[in-house]
Enzyme design. Sequence first.
Site, PDB file in Angstrom:
ATOM      1  N   GLU A 250      -4.807   2.178   2.674  1.00  0.00           N
ATOM      2  CA  GLU A 250      -4.954   0.964   3.469  1.00  0.00           C
ATOM      3  C   GLU A 250      -5.167   1.297   4.933  1.00  0.00           C
ATOM      4  O   GLU A 250      -5.945   0.654   5.631  1.00  0.00           O
ATOM      5  CB  GLU A 250      -3.695   0.091   3.322  1.00  0.00           C
ATOM      6  CG  GLU A 250      -3.785  -1.266   4.004  1.00  0.00           C
ATOM      7  CD  GLU A 250      -3.282  -1.288   5.438  1.00  0.00           C
ATOM      8  OE1 GLU A 250      -3.530  -2.282   6.137  1.00  0.00           O
ATOM      9  OE2 GLU A 250      -2.645  -0.312   5.891  1.00  0.00           O
ATOM     10  N   GLU A 251      -4.476   2.317   5.396  1.00  0.00           N
ATOM     11  CA  GLU A 251      -4.471   2.615   6.835  1.00  0.00           C
ATOM     12  C   GLU A 251      -5.800   3.176   7.344  1.00  0.00           C
ATOM     13  O   GLU A 251      -6.059   3.128   8.538  1.00  0.00           O
ATOM     14  CB  GLU A 251      -3.342   3.605   7.154  1.00  0.00           C
ATOM     15  CG  GLU A 251      -1.947   3.127   6.760  1.00  0.00           C
ATOM     16  CD  GLU A 251      -1.412   2.024   7.670  1.00  0.00           C
ATOM     17  OE1 GLU A 251      -2.132   1.590   8.587  1.00  0.00           O
ATOM     18  OE2 GLU A 251      -0.257   1.611   7.432  1.00  0.00           O
TER      19      GLU A 251
ATOM     20  N   ASP B 290       3.585  -6.220   3.372  1.00  0.00           N
ATOM     21  CA  ASP B 290       3.155  -5.234   4.367  1.00  0.00           C
ATOM     22  C   ASP B 290       3.401  -5.811   5.762  1.00  0.00           C
ATOM     23  O   ASP B 290       2.812  -5.373   6.734  1.00  0.00           O
ATOM     24  CB  ASP B 290       1.660  -4.907   4.143  1.00  0.00           C
ATOM     25  CG  ASP B 290       1.172  -3.759   4.996  1.00  0.00           C
ATOM     26  OD1 ASP B 290       2.016  -2.979   5.484  1.00  0.00           O
ATOM     27  OD2 ASP B 290      -0.054  -3.639   5.185  1.00  0.00           O
TER      28      ASP B 290
ATOM     29  N   HIS C 116       0.847  -1.208   0.000  1.00  0.00           N
ATOM     30  CA  HIS C 116       0.000   0.000   0.000  1.00  0.00           C
ATOM     31  C   HIS C 116       0.877   1.251   0.000  1.00  0.00           C
ATOM     32  O   HIS C 116       1.960   1.256   0.590  1.00  0.00           O
ATOM     33  CB  HIS C 116      -1.006  -0.005   1.150  1.00  0.00           C
ATOM     34  CG  HIS C 116      -0.454   0.025   2.543  1.00  0.00           C
ATOM     35  ND1 HIS C 116      -0.144   1.199   3.191  1.00  0.00           N
ATOM     36  CD2 HIS C 116      -0.156  -0.972   3.428  1.00  0.00           C
ATOM     37  CE1 HIS C 116       0.299   0.917   4.417  1.00  0.00           C
ATOM     38  NE2 HIS C 116       0.301  -0.390   4.578  1.00  0.00           N
TER      39      HIS C 116
ATOM     40  N   HIS D 216       3.358   3.412  13.043  1.00  0.00           N
ATOM     41  CA  HIS D 216       2.283   4.375  13.315  1.00  0.00           C
ATOM     42  C   HIS D 216       2.646   5.342  14.444  1.00  0.00           C
ATOM     43  O   HIS D 216       1.773   6.013  14.983  1.00  0.00           O
ATOM     44  CB  HIS D 216       0.937   3.693  13.633  1.00  0.00           C
ATOM     45  CG  HIS D 216       0.455   2.783  12.546  1.00  0.00           C
ATOM     46  ND1 HIS D 216      -0.759   2.141  12.580  1.00  0.00           N
ATOM     47  CD2 HIS D 216       1.012   2.396  11.376  1.00  0.00           C
ATOM     48  CE1 HIS D 216      -0.921   1.402  11.490  1.00  0.00           C
ATOM     49  NE2 HIS D 216       0.161   1.538  10.743  1.00  0.00           N
TER      50      HIS D 216
ATOM     51  N   ASP E  24       6.216   1.372   6.823  1.00  0.00           N
ATOM     52  CA  ASP E  24       4.890   0.765   6.644  1.00  0.00           C
ATOM     53  C   ASP E  24       4.109   1.702   5.746  1.00  0.00           C
ATOM     54  O   ASP E  24       3.617   2.726   6.205  1.00  0.00           O
ATOM     55  CB  ASP E  24       4.211   0.606   8.010  1.00  0.00           C
ATOM     56  CG  ASP E  24       2.761   0.180   7.900  1.00  0.00           C
ATOM     57  OD1 ASP E  24       2.360  -0.266   6.820  1.00  0.00           O
ATOM     58  OD2 ASP E  24       2.026   0.323   8.899  1.00  0.00           O
TER      59      ASP E  24
ATOM     60  N   ASP F 124       0.026   4.402   0.948  1.00  0.00           N
ATOM     61  CA  ASP F 124      -0.209   5.453   1.955  1.00  0.00           C
ATOM     62  C   ASP F 124       0.540   5.147   3.241  1.00  0.00           C
ATOM     63  O   ASP F 124       0.930   4.008   3.488  1.00  0.00           O
ATOM     64  CB  ASP F 124      -1.712   5.572   2.267  1.00  0.00           C
ATOM     65  CG  ASP F 124      -2.297   4.297   2.856  1.00  0.00           C
ATOM     66  OD1 ASP F 124      -2.006   3.214   2.298  1.00  0.00           O
ATOM     67  OD2 ASP F 124      -3.023   4.357   3.863  1.00  0.00           O
TER      68      ASP F 124
HETATM   69 ZN   LIG Z   1       0.794  -1.346   6.462  1.00  0.00          ZN
END
Ligand SMILES: [Zn+2]
Length: 476
Positions: free
Chosen positions: A143-144, A167, A74, A451, A113, A76
């Site tokens: 995706e997030e 991922d 992904h 994150h 990520d 993003d």
């Molecule tokens: Zn991810």
Amino acid sequence: MTILDVSKSYVRIFEELTKIPHGSGDEKQISDYLVQVAHDHNLKVVQDSSNNVIIYKDASLGYESHEPVILQAHIDMVNEKNSDSHHDFTKDPLELVVEDGFLKAKGTTLGADDGAGVAYIVSILLDSNLKHPPLIGLFTVNEEATMEGAFNIDMDLIKAKRLINIDGEEEDSSITGSAGGMDITITHPIHRQNTQQEGYCLKVRGLLGGHSGAEIHAERGNSNKIIARILHTLSKEGTIQLSTFKGGLKINAIPREADATFTMKNDAKCREIVDKCIQEIQKELEFTDSGLVVTLEKQNIESIIDEKTSQSIIDYLYLVPTGLRHKSDHLQGLTTSSENLGIVDLTDTTFEFGLSVRGALDSYVQDLADEVQTLAKVFGFDATTENWYPAWDYMDKSPMRDTMAKVYKEVHNGKEIQMYAVHGGLECGIFKGKCPDLDIVAIGPNIYDVHTPDEKLDLASFDRTYSFLCKYLENL
Ligand SMILES: [Zn+2]
């Protein structure tokens, strides 16, 4: 501080990615960048209306008859920064720092990520020295947040039965299945009347909380359920009228804190009952959530909800299931179904409860949602569902997994790759939902504290996982 070694193509590409803003929902620039890269290297490319990008590469010499493989990541990232950072995610490049073998971004998330996966795929697509089947590079948006990229992908554009999702965050393990789920919101209008009387304020603090996919198996306390249980016990002694009840911040987080204010008739034993409840619950949580603190204080109450609605709210919250429901006997340690009463909120005119349900099979999700909705119906409350996503059911037979295990062992001198299914939702579930016989594996290099502004990519693991991935493709 060391300088980033950009002699490796995937490192150089990763560095390029960090110069382009790409928070969830803001992927247009990075999507265009990928299209440009494909054009520059004469690779066939499609950019769909969601800004997903699909890049095609022919098989290398001798692999023309092999089944094609989708490489997916992904594009993003989660934009998080420290409170003292002046970084502007809409325009500033990330400030990269190399420290003790780790790549980080100063004051912000790094976006390894899933920039690591994106960099790997681009690097493989551009390298004419590798051996591999026909390749389809699939780069998804958002995706997030909503997984809308995966939901919107037209499977006719990615006609293949083998998919490598890049991922993952642990080099020595591979994910073999993920949960499906949905969110349910229960609402009902309420009528308040003004009053001036002495009541109580009940507060729950000190719980550990956690992600409702990753931590629900730990049987931690749920602040909303604890308040509901205490109020339910009190209501057997004297009529309760609620004034406020608020707990939890996110539907997919186990709530750590909750507050309720209320009045009680026949309240002589109120404190005694609450103290007994607290002792019992603390004992129950002794080994899973030992920090629980519950306080009861007198408080002046200025508006209340009628007795009947108050009791209905308390009873519903007391009855609605939450937490771990089922565990797998087949895959050790896997939670196969759970609910999370994430949010409780009484406003001036309505109340709203938010629950998320998850299951390793779509049927679990459907059944749990039905249960929650049926209970709401019994109480005359409205229930709506949203944000459904399908489960990636563990496949007993997976040639992709078998080959991966074999190659991993060869590359890592006999060490076995760990395999496990997770109780969180992944894009893989959505692909699997669209194409049930898709054979999927998920891998990635070691990335820590994703994150968060402490996110860091293990550079040695970044190298090893790339070599492994190339070797894996050679064997497919
Ligand atoms: Zn991810």
